[in-house]
Motif scaffolding. Structure first.
Motif, PDB file in Angstrom:
ATOM      1  N   ASP A  21       2.311  13.558  -6.523  1.00 49.31           N
ATOM      2  CA  ASP A  21       2.367  12.569  -5.397  1.00 49.31           C
ATOM      3  C   ASP A  21       0.870  12.047  -5.247  1.00 49.31           C
ATOM      4  O   ASP A  21       0.507  11.041  -4.951  1.00 49.31           O
ATOM      5  CB  ASP A  21       3.086  12.846  -4.131  1.00 49.31           C
ATOM      6  N   LEU A  22       0.107  13.060  -5.169  1.00 47.36           N
ATOM      7  CA  LEU A  22      -1.436  12.677  -5.001  1.00 47.36           C
ATOM      8  C   LEU A  22      -1.907  11.987  -6.073  1.00 47.36           C
ATOM      9  O   LEU A  22      -2.605  10.948  -6.051  1.00 47.36           O
ATOM     10  CB  LEU A  22      -2.355  14.058  -4.838  1.00 47.36           C
ATOM     11  N   LEU A  23      -1.639  12.334  -7.533  1.00 47.24           N
ATOM     12  CA  LEU A  23      -2.146  11.596  -8.459  1.00 47.24           C
ATOM     13  C   LEU A  23      -1.452  10.055  -8.359  1.00 47.24           C
ATOM     14  O   LEU A  23      -2.124   9.112  -8.854  1.00 47.24           O
ATOM     15  CB  LEU A  23      -1.684  12.217  -9.695  1.00 47.24           C
ATOM     16  N   GLU A  24      -0.215   9.840  -8.270  1.00 47.35           N
ATOM     17  CA  GLU A  24       0.387   8.692  -7.983  1.00 47.35           C
ATOM     18  C   GLU A  24      -0.563   7.665  -6.602  1.00 47.35           C
ATOM     19  O   GLU A  24      -0.635   6.467  -6.940  1.00 47.35           O
ATOM     20  CB  GLU A  24       1.766   8.548  -7.666  1.00 47.35           C
ATOM     21  N   TYR A  25      -0.766   8.474  -5.609  1.00 47.92           N
ATOM     22  CA  TYR A  25      -1.370   7.687  -4.634  1.00 47.92           C
ATOM     23  C   TYR A  25      -2.990   7.310  -5.202  1.00 47.92           C
ATOM     24  O   TYR A  25      -3.310   6.195  -4.721  1.00 47.92           O
ATOM     25  CB  TYR A  25      -1.751   8.820  -3.468  1.00 47.92           C
ATOM     26  N   ILE A  26      -3.480   8.075  -5.759  1.00 45.50           N
ATOM     27  CA  ILE A  26      -4.813   7.751  -6.425  1.00 45.50           C
ATOM     28  C   ILE A  26      -4.904   6.418  -7.264  1.00 45.50           C
ATOM     29  O   ILE A  26      -5.259   5.543  -7.503  1.00 45.50           O
ATOM     30  CB  ILE A  26      -5.711   9.013  -7.213  1.00 45.50           C
TER      31      ILE A  26
ATOM     32  N   MET B 235       0.920  -0.961   0.050  1.00 42.68           N
ATOM     33  CA  MET B 235      -0.146  -0.039  -0.135  1.00 42.68           C
ATOM     34  C   MET B 235       1.088   1.047  -0.088  1.00 42.68           C
ATOM     35  O   MET B 235       1.646   1.326   0.889  1.00 42.68           O
ATOM     36  CB  MET B 235      -1.069  -0.029   1.117  1.00 42.68           C
ATOM     37  N   LEU B 236       0.590   2.216  -0.870  1.00 39.15           N
ATOM     38  CA  LEU B 236       1.602   3.469  -0.981  1.00 39.15           C
ATOM     39  C   LEU B 236       0.824   4.263   0.109  1.00 39.15           C
ATOM     40  O   LEU B 236      -0.153   4.432   0.603  1.00 39.15           O
ATOM     41  CB  LEU B 236       1.247   4.115  -2.304  1.00 39.15           C
ATOM     42  N   LYS B 237       1.763   4.950   0.574  1.00 42.02           N
ATOM     43  CA  LYS B 237       1.382   6.159   1.701  1.00 42.02           C
ATOM     44  C   LYS B 237       1.624   7.528   1.019  1.00 42.02           C
ATOM     45  O   LYS B 237       2.613   7.580   0.458  1.00 42.02           O
ATOM     46  CB  LYS B 237       2.435   5.802   3.111  1.00 42.02           C
ATOM     47  N   LEU B 238       0.659   8.530   1.137  1.00 40.58           N
ATOM     48  CA  LEU B 238       0.853   9.534   0.844  1.00 40.58           C
ATOM     49  C   LEU B 238       1.819  10.470   1.233  1.00 40.58           C
ATOM     50  O   LEU B 238       1.699  10.715   2.741  1.00 40.58           O
ATOM     51  CB  LEU B 238      -0.508  10.381   0.921  1.00 40.58           C
TER      52      LEU B 238
END
Length: 64
Positions: free
Chosen positions: A59-64, A1-4
């Protein structure tokens, strides 16, 4: 799981603190989401400090 990734900075005024964050992240205001919060510093001379939380849009786009 990625962390923002949330970047926190503190300073004596909002503009200075935001500029410090943008310089360190090598980003412009168009490339980040940020919010500011006023915090009280303890001690003898109670002065106000500001906290700026910054999230890179990339980073937000990668998280989504």
């Amino acid at each position: 799981m990625l962390k923002l990734k949330n970047h926190k900075y503190e300073g004596k005024n909002i503009e200075e603190t935001l500029n410090k964050a943008l310089n360190e992240l090598n980003a412009s205001t168009d490339e980040v989401y940020y919010n500011t919060k006023e915090i009280e510093a303890g001690g003898l001379f109670k002065s106000k400090k500001y906290e700026v939380n910054v999230i890179l849009k990339e980073d937000l786009l990668e998280y989504i």
